[in-house]
Design a protein around this motif. Structure first.
Motif, mmCIF file in Angstrom:
data_model
loop_
_atom_site.group_PDB
_atom_site.id
_atom_site.type_symbol
_atom_site.label_atom_id
_atom_site.label_comp_id
_atom_site.label_asym_id
_atom_site.label_seq_id
_atom_site.Cartn_x
_atom_site.Cartn_y
_atom_site.Cartn_z
ATOM 1 N N ARG A 46 0.333 3.325 4.065
ATOM 2 C CA ARG A 46 0.599 3.096 5.479
ATOM 3 C C ARG A 46 0.256 1.649 5.826
ATOM 4 O O ARG A 46 -0.781 1.137 5.402
ATOM 5 C CB ARG A 46 -0.237 4.025 6.355
ATOM 6 C CG ARG A 46 0.269 5.458 6.417
ATOM 7 C CD ARG A 46 1.513 5.544 7.271
ATOM 8 N NE ARG A 46 1.883 6.931 7.517
ATOM 9 C CZ ARG A 46 3.006 7.308 8.107
ATOM 10 N NH1 ARG A 46 3.861 6.378 8.502
ATOM 11 N NH2 ARG A 46 3.271 8.582 8.305
ATOM 12 N N GLU A 102 -3.312 3.530 1.835
ATOM 13 C CA GLU A 102 -2.699 4.815 1.484
ATOM 14 C C GLU A 102 -1.222 4.855 1.889
ATOM 15 O O GLU A 102 -0.750 5.790 2.545
ATOM 16 C CB GLU A 102 -3.465 5.966 2.136
ATOM 17 C CG GLU A 102 -4.908 6.066 1.651
ATOM 18 C CD GLU A 102 -5.666 7.213 2.291
ATOM 19 O OE1 GLU A 102 -5.090 7.878 3.182
ATOM 20 O OE2 GLU A 102 -6.816 7.449 1.901
ATOM 21 N N ASN A 104 0.858 9.979 19.520
ATOM 22 C CA ASN A 104 0.319 10.904 18.528
ATOM 23 C C ASN A 104 0.534 10.333 17.132
ATOM 24 O O ASN A 104 1.640 9.909 16.782
ATOM 25 C CB ASN A 104 0.998 12.272 18.639
ATOM 26 C CG ASN A 104 0.665 12.978 19.936
ATOM 27 O OD1 ASN A 104 -0.488 12.992 20.353
ATOM 28 N ND2 ASN A 104 1.672 13.554 20.584
ATOM 29 N N PRO A 126 0.446 11.552 13.456
ATOM 30 C CA PRO A 126 0.403 12.816 12.714
ATOM 31 C C PRO A 126 -0.474 12.800 11.471
ATOM 32 O O PRO A 126 -1.011 13.834 11.079
ATOM 33 C CB PRO A 126 1.869 13.062 12.344
ATOM 34 C CG PRO A 126 2.505 11.703 12.387
ATOM 35 C CD PRO A 126 1.798 10.964 13.467
ATOM 36 N N ASP A 127 -0.632 11.639 10.831
ATOM 37 C CA ASP A 127 -1.458 11.605 9.618
ATOM 38 C C ASP A 127 -2.488 10.479 9.681
ATOM 39 O O ASP A 127 -3.637 10.712 9.999
ATOM 40 C CB ASP A 127 -0.584 11.498 8.352
ATOM 41 C CG ASP A 127 0.554 10.504 8.523
ATOM 42 O OD1 ASP A 127 0.423 9.587 9.348
ATOM 43 O OD2 ASP A 127 1.559 10.643 7.816
ATOM 44 N N ALA A 128 -2.057 9.261 9.386
ATOM 45 C CA ALA A 128 -2.982 8.121 9.416
ATOM 46 C C ALA A 128 -3.399 7.826 10.856
ATOM 47 O O ALA A 128 -2.558 7.740 11.744
ATOM 48 C CB ALA A 128 -2.319 6.906 8.787
ATOM 49 N N GLN A 129 -4.707 7.660 11.077
ATOM 50 C CA GLN A 129 -5.240 7.475 12.422
ATOM 51 C C GLN A 129 -5.668 6.028 12.655
ATOM 52 O O GLN A 129 -6.058 5.326 11.729
ATOM 53 C CB GLN A 129 -6.447 8.398 12.635
ATOM 54 C CG GLN A 129 -6.128 9.878 12.511
ATOM 55 C CD GLN A 129 -5.091 10.324 13.533
ATOM 56 O OE1 GLN A 129 -5.231 10.064 14.718
ATOM 57 N NE2 GLN A 129 -4.054 11.002 13.049
#
Length: 328
Positions: free
Chosen positions: A114, A112, A39, A41-44
């Motif tokens: 990441r 961003e 999973n 949670p933010d960056a995909q």
């Protein structure tokens, strides 16, 4: 001649032999490690311009039991798992595995705040096995493999238009390019093939990616007409007016050979053949119907069709850019 004949036959029946799954909506990218989905949670995760799946470095690395370090000054990522250590630098294609310098066909990205890394190179650097299922857009990672430290006898990795190729692992015992590697080359070629209109004239244009010298391209383009006729353009035909090259770039003028208003559908086959044995392990097939549908009710389809019927076809329909290819 057997292979040549089979390719030409495929051009005429492509709209009926494809039986792949079509998805109504685009499936999100998924990463599964040892059977458990990761999973984010933010960056995909996403597929970059080089066709590599990029993932936030921390989540997958930790799922593989590795620790992640970051040096903001040098923009260097360090991934450690037991005796294994990988270092990567943002924007660089070179990286190290246990002190050995290696090279990938893409780069580490910083987006961003990441850090994204190409999941295959990192996972394999930690000794994991990586498999990509294009039809469900899922990366499967399993642990237990050996850390890749290629020696000369294992083959030297070369790059052809950004596609990594290792003769020791990407060719089967008969000299045919493996299914996985074939797909990379075929999809890149398909992305560089188009039907364009310029100054009132109609052309088929293409630019072949570079491939290892023991292989060659074979392309067949069947254009079915509403009036019942058919026009077959091919790298294999003996008719000069319908012949297209099988290397480099080309621009085939079809004006006068086809009544554009009479076109019913297109059928395209692309393969990478071993020159000596004239065989492959599978081909890419593309079908597009202008007015009407294929046998499955859809008007377009792209699939990699393995030579062996025991291996399932792989669909690329949802991710393929039909508008870019078909501009007539």
């Amino acid at each position: 001649m057997k292979k040549i004949t089979s390719i030409l036959v495929l051009i005429t029946v492509i709209t009926t032999i494809l039986t792949v799954n079509i998805f109504a909506a685009k499936i999100p990218l998924r990463v599964v490690v040892n059977g458990s989905r990761i999973n984010f949670p933010d960056a995909q995760p996403f597929i970059d311009e080089n066709g590599r799946t990029q993932v936030p470095v921390r989540f997958v690395s930790e799922a593989l039991g590795a620790d992640v370090g970051w040096d903001g000054k040098t923009k260097t990522v360090t991934i450690e798992q037991g005796r294994n250590k990988i270092t990567l630098v943002v924007g660089k294609s070179e990286y190290t595995v246990n002190g050995k310098t290696m090279e990938m066909d893409t780069t580490v990205l910083l987006l961003e705040d990441r850090t994204f890394v190409p999941v295959r190179f990192v996972s394999e650097g930690l000794g994991a096995n990586v498999e990509w299922n294009a039809s469900i857009r899922t990366v499967y990672i399993t642990t237990g493999g050996a850390v890749p430290t290629p020696s000369p006898e294992e083959g030297e990795i070369r790059y052809y238009d950004g596609i990594a190729f290792n003769p020791a692992t990407d060719v089967d015992e008969f000299g045919r390019m493996t299914i996985e590697k074939s797909q990379e080359f075929l999809l890149k070629m398909a992305d560089q093939l188009a039907f364009v209109k310029e100054n009132g004239r109609y052309y088929i244009v293409g630019e072949y990616p570079e491939i290892p010298e023991e292989f060659e391209w074979a392309v067949g383009i069947g254009i079915n007409l509403k009036s019942g006729g058919r026009r077959n353009f091919s790298t294999l035909t003996a008719r000069k007016e319908y012949l297209i090259p099988n290397e480099g770039s080309f621009k085939k003028d079809t004006t006068g050979l086809i009544d554009i208003n009479d076109i019913d559908s297109f059928g395209i086959t692309i393969s990478v053949l071993n020159k000596d044995i004239n065989e492959d392990l599978g081909i890419l097939e593309i079908a597009y119907v202008i007015d009407g549908t294929l046998s499955d009710g859809n008007d377009r389809r792209v699939a990699f069709v393995p030579e062996s019927g025991s291996i399932p076809q792989i669909s690329y329909t949802d991710s393929f850019n039909f508008e870019k290819m078909f501009q007539w």
